[in-house]
Design an enzyme around this catalytic site. Sequence first.
Site, PDB file in Angstrom:
ATOM      1  N   HIS A  93      -4.116   9.387   4.850  1.00  0.00           N
ATOM      2  CA  HIS A  93      -3.892   8.460   3.729  1.00  0.00           C
ATOM      3  C   HIS A  93      -2.440   8.547   3.316  1.00  0.00           C
ATOM      4  O   HIS A  93      -1.902   9.657   3.160  1.00  0.00           O
ATOM      5  CB  HIS A  93      -4.781   8.815   2.536  1.00  0.00           C
ATOM      6  CG  HIS A  93      -6.229   8.749   2.872  1.00  0.00           C
ATOM      7  ND1 HIS A  93      -6.892   7.563   3.010  1.00  0.00           N
ATOM      8  CD2 HIS A  93      -7.101   9.726   3.191  1.00  0.00           C
ATOM      9  CE1 HIS A  93      -8.131   7.808   3.377  1.00  0.00           C
ATOM     10  NE2 HIS A  93      -8.287   9.110   3.497  1.00  0.00           N
ATOM     11  N   LEU A  94      -1.846   7.406   3.119  1.00  0.00           N
ATOM     12  CA  LEU A  94      -0.453   7.376   2.661  1.00  0.00           C
ATOM     13  C   LEU A  94      -0.341   7.949   1.253  1.00  0.00           C
ATOM     14  O   LEU A  94       0.559   8.747   0.965  1.00  0.00           O
ATOM     15  CB  LEU A  94       0.062   5.934   2.684  1.00  0.00           C
ATOM     16  CG  LEU A  94       0.164   5.328   4.089  1.00  0.00           C
ATOM     17  CD1 LEU A  94      -0.143   3.842   4.053  1.00  0.00           C
ATOM     18  CD2 LEU A  94       1.525   5.592   4.687  1.00  0.00           C
ATOM     19  N   PRO A 151      -8.787  -1.798   6.480  1.00  0.00           N
ATOM     20  CA  PRO A 151      -8.525  -2.975   5.661  1.00  0.00           C
ATOM     21  C   PRO A 151      -7.298  -2.851   4.751  1.00  0.00           C
ATOM     22  O   PRO A 151      -7.063  -1.799   4.160  1.00  0.00           O
ATOM     23  CB  PRO A 151      -9.807  -3.123   4.824  1.00  0.00           C
ATOM     24  CG  PRO A 151     -10.609  -1.903   5.055  1.00  0.00           C
ATOM     25  CD  PRO A 151     -10.150  -1.299   6.334  1.00  0.00           C
ATOM     26  N   ASN A 152      -6.571  -3.944   4.711  1.00  0.00           N
ATOM     27  CA  ASN A 152      -5.401  -4.126   3.824  1.00  0.00           C
ATOM     28  C   ASN A 152      -4.156  -3.367   4.281  1.00  0.00           C
ATOM     29  O   ASN A 152      -3.090  -3.542   3.694  1.00  0.00           O
ATOM     30  CB  ASN A 152      -5.740  -3.748   2.366  1.00  0.00           C
ATOM     31  CG  ASN A 152      -6.814  -4.642   1.800  1.00  0.00           C
ATOM     32  OD1 ASN A 152      -6.692  -5.868   1.867  1.00  0.00           O
ATOM     33  ND2 ASN A 152      -7.879  -4.072   1.279  1.00  0.00           N
ATOM     34  N   ASN A 211      -6.611   5.818   9.440  1.00  0.00           N
ATOM     35  CA  ASN A 211      -6.539   5.565   8.013  1.00  0.00           C
ATOM     36  C   ASN A 211      -7.563   4.466   7.744  1.00  0.00           C
ATOM     37  O   ASN A 211      -7.307   3.293   8.039  1.00  0.00           O
ATOM     38  CB  ASN A 211      -5.140   5.113   7.584  1.00  0.00           C
ATOM     39  CG  ASN A 211      -5.061   4.908   6.075  1.00  0.00           C
ATOM     40  OD1 ASN A 211      -6.088   4.822   5.395  1.00  0.00           O
ATOM     41  ND2 ASN A 211      -3.847   4.823   5.552  1.00  0.00           N
ATOM     42  N   ARG A 266       2.395  -4.245  -0.131  1.00  0.00           N
ATOM     43  CA  ARG A 266       1.289  -3.787  -0.967  1.00  0.00           C
ATOM     44  C   ARG A 266       1.664  -2.517  -1.738  1.00  0.00           C
ATOM     45  O   ARG A 266       1.924  -1.476  -1.154  1.00  0.00           O
ATOM     46  CB  ARG A 266       0.115  -3.484  -0.017  1.00  0.00           C
ATOM     47  CG  ARG A 266      -1.123  -3.017  -0.707  1.00  0.00           C
ATOM     48  CD  ARG A 266      -2.163  -2.570   0.299  1.00  0.00           C
ATOM     49  NE  ARG A 266      -3.305  -2.043  -0.395  1.00  0.00           N
ATOM     50  CZ  ARG A 266      -4.181  -1.220   0.146  1.00  0.00           C
ATOM     51  NH1 ARG A 266      -4.053  -0.856   1.417  1.00  0.00           N
ATOM     52  NH2 ARG A 266      -5.191  -0.773  -0.560  1.00  0.00           N
ATOM     53  N   GLU A 305      -7.985  12.206   9.618  1.00  0.00           N
ATOM     54  CA  GLU A 305      -7.973  11.160   8.583  1.00  0.00           C
ATOM     55  C   GLU A 305      -6.628  11.201   7.861  1.00  0.00           C
ATOM     56  O   GLU A 305      -6.202  12.271   7.422  1.00  0.00           O
ATOM     57  CB  GLU A 305      -9.129  11.451   7.614  1.00  0.00           C
ATOM     58  CG  GLU A 305      -9.243  10.493   6.459  1.00  0.00           C
ATOM     59  CD  GLU A 305     -10.376  10.909   5.501  1.00  0.00           C
ATOM     60  OE1 GLU A 305     -11.327  11.612   5.913  1.00  0.00           O
ATOM     61  OE2 GLU A 305     -10.278  10.524   4.329  1.00  0.00           O
ATOM     62  N   ARG A 355      -5.434   9.801  -7.895  1.00  0.00           N
ATOM     63  CA  ARG A 355      -5.712   8.406  -8.255  1.00  0.00           C
ATOM     64  C   ARG A 355      -7.126   8.305  -8.855  1.00  0.00           C
ATOM     65  O   ARG A 355      -7.642   9.287  -9.371  1.00  0.00           O
ATOM     66  CB  ARG A 355      -5.542   7.532  -6.998  1.00  0.00           C
ATOM     67  CG  ARG A 355      -4.128   7.656  -6.405  1.00  0.00           C
ATOM     68  CD  ARG A 355      -3.952   6.771  -5.206  1.00  0.00           C
ATOM     69  NE  ARG A 355      -4.027   5.358  -5.565  1.00  0.00           N
ATOM     70  CZ  ARG A 355      -4.151   4.372  -4.669  1.00  0.00           C
ATOM     71  NH1 ARG A 355      -4.190   4.655  -3.375  1.00  0.00           N
ATOM     72  NH2 ARG A 355      -4.210   3.116  -5.064  1.00  0.00           N
ATOM     73  N   TYR A 410       2.124   3.235  -1.542  1.00  0.00           N
ATOM     74  CA  TYR A 410       2.038   3.213  -0.076  1.00  0.00           C
ATOM     75  C   TYR A 410       3.396   3.184   0.634  1.00  0.00           C
ATOM     76  O   TYR A 410       3.441   3.178   1.859  1.00  0.00           O
ATOM     77  CB  TYR A 410       1.186   2.011   0.370  1.00  0.00           C
ATOM     78  CG  TYR A 410      -0.200   2.034  -0.240  1.00  0.00           C
ATOM     79  CD1 TYR A 410      -1.042   3.120  -0.037  1.00  0.00           C
ATOM     80  CD2 TYR A 410      -0.672   0.976  -1.020  1.00  0.00           C
ATOM     81  CE1 TYR A 410      -2.307   3.166  -0.601  1.00  0.00           C
ATOM     82  CE2 TYR A 410      -1.943   1.005  -1.582  1.00  0.00           C
ATOM     83  CZ  TYR A 410      -2.749   2.099  -1.372  1.00  0.00           C
ATOM     84  OH  TYR A 410      -4.007   2.150  -1.920  1.00  0.00           O
ATOM     85  N   ALA A 461      -9.965   1.519   2.223  1.00  0.00           N
ATOM     86  CA  ALA A 461     -11.051   1.714   1.259  1.00  0.00           C
ATOM     87  C   ALA A 461     -12.381   2.073   1.932  1.00  0.00           C
ATOM     88  O   ALA A 461     -13.279   2.619   1.277  1.00  0.00           O
ATOM     89  CB  ALA A 461     -11.203   0.465   0.401  1.00  0.00           C
TER      90      ALA A 461
HETATM   91  C1  DQA Z   1      -5.478   4.579   1.507  1.00  0.00           C
HETATM   92  C2  DQA Z   1      -6.198   5.056   0.239  1.00  0.00           C
HETATM   93  C3  DQA Z   1      -7.443   4.221  -0.025  1.00  0.00           C
HETATM   94  O1  DQA Z   1      -8.095   4.665  -1.207  1.00  0.00           O
HETATM   95  C4  DQA Z   1      -7.080   2.766  -0.185  1.00  0.00           C
HETATM   96  O2  DQA Z   1      -8.242   1.992  -0.368  1.00  0.00           O
HETATM   97  C5  DQA Z   1      -6.262   2.242   0.955  1.00  0.00           C
HETATM   98  C6  DQA Z   1      -5.188   3.080   1.465  1.00  0.00           C
HETATM   99  C7  DQA Z   1      -4.117   5.288   1.702  1.00  0.00           C
HETATM  100  O3  DQA Z   1      -3.570   5.194   2.802  1.00  0.00           O
HETATM  101  O4  DQA Z   1      -3.608   5.916   0.763  1.00  0.00           O
HETATM  102  O5  DQA Z   1      -6.434   1.124   1.396  1.00  0.00           O
HETATM  103  O6  DQA Z   1      -6.280   4.869   2.626  1.00  0.00           O
END
Ligand code: DQA
Length: 150
Positions: free
Chosen positions: A99-100, A9-10, A73, A17, A97, A106, A22, A76
């Site tokens: 994460h950017l 998501p997102n 990735n 964003r 896994e 955080r 990111y 959330a």
């Molecule tokens: C994320 C980190 C997550 O906490 C966040 O909700 C994202 C992006 C990252 O790529 O850093 O949507 O997965």
Amino acid sequence: MKLLLLNGPNLNRLGQRDPAQYGRQTLAEIVSLVERRARELGVEIVAAQANGEGQLVDLVQKHASDVQGIIVNPGALTHYGYSLRDALADTGLPVVEVHLSNVYAREEWRQRSVIAPIARGKISGLGWRGYLFALEYLVNDLHPVEGNRP
Ligand code: DQA
């Protein structure tokens, strides 16, 4: 060899964003960088993004039998997505896994991952390059080159 590159998501909003967290690259740009490196390595990438957990579960189930590894990735859903975790675990495939952002720098709730225990490993905080490192790892793990075996 074929690998699934899955974004949650997102992540379709990358580029707009929160660039401080990111980066400025769009998801399409990141996917094309991964595809370019994959081509050099002789690997095919199936890339998909979805905002819903059920859609992501469907994608994992759909591709599980024709890929050899998964780069994910989960956005959330990382922090609470148990059905995505179960779907990934059920494939029996190696999962990395990504994460950017550096989730450990955080909010505290981002530091818990329900995916990490079923993943081979996790890359966090290295921006778009994290996807490339995950690709290199999976390719090397699935087809170790001489001198690089454990
Ligand atoms: C994320 C980190 C997550 O906490 C966040 O909700 C994202 C992006 C990252 O790529 O850093 O949507 O997965």
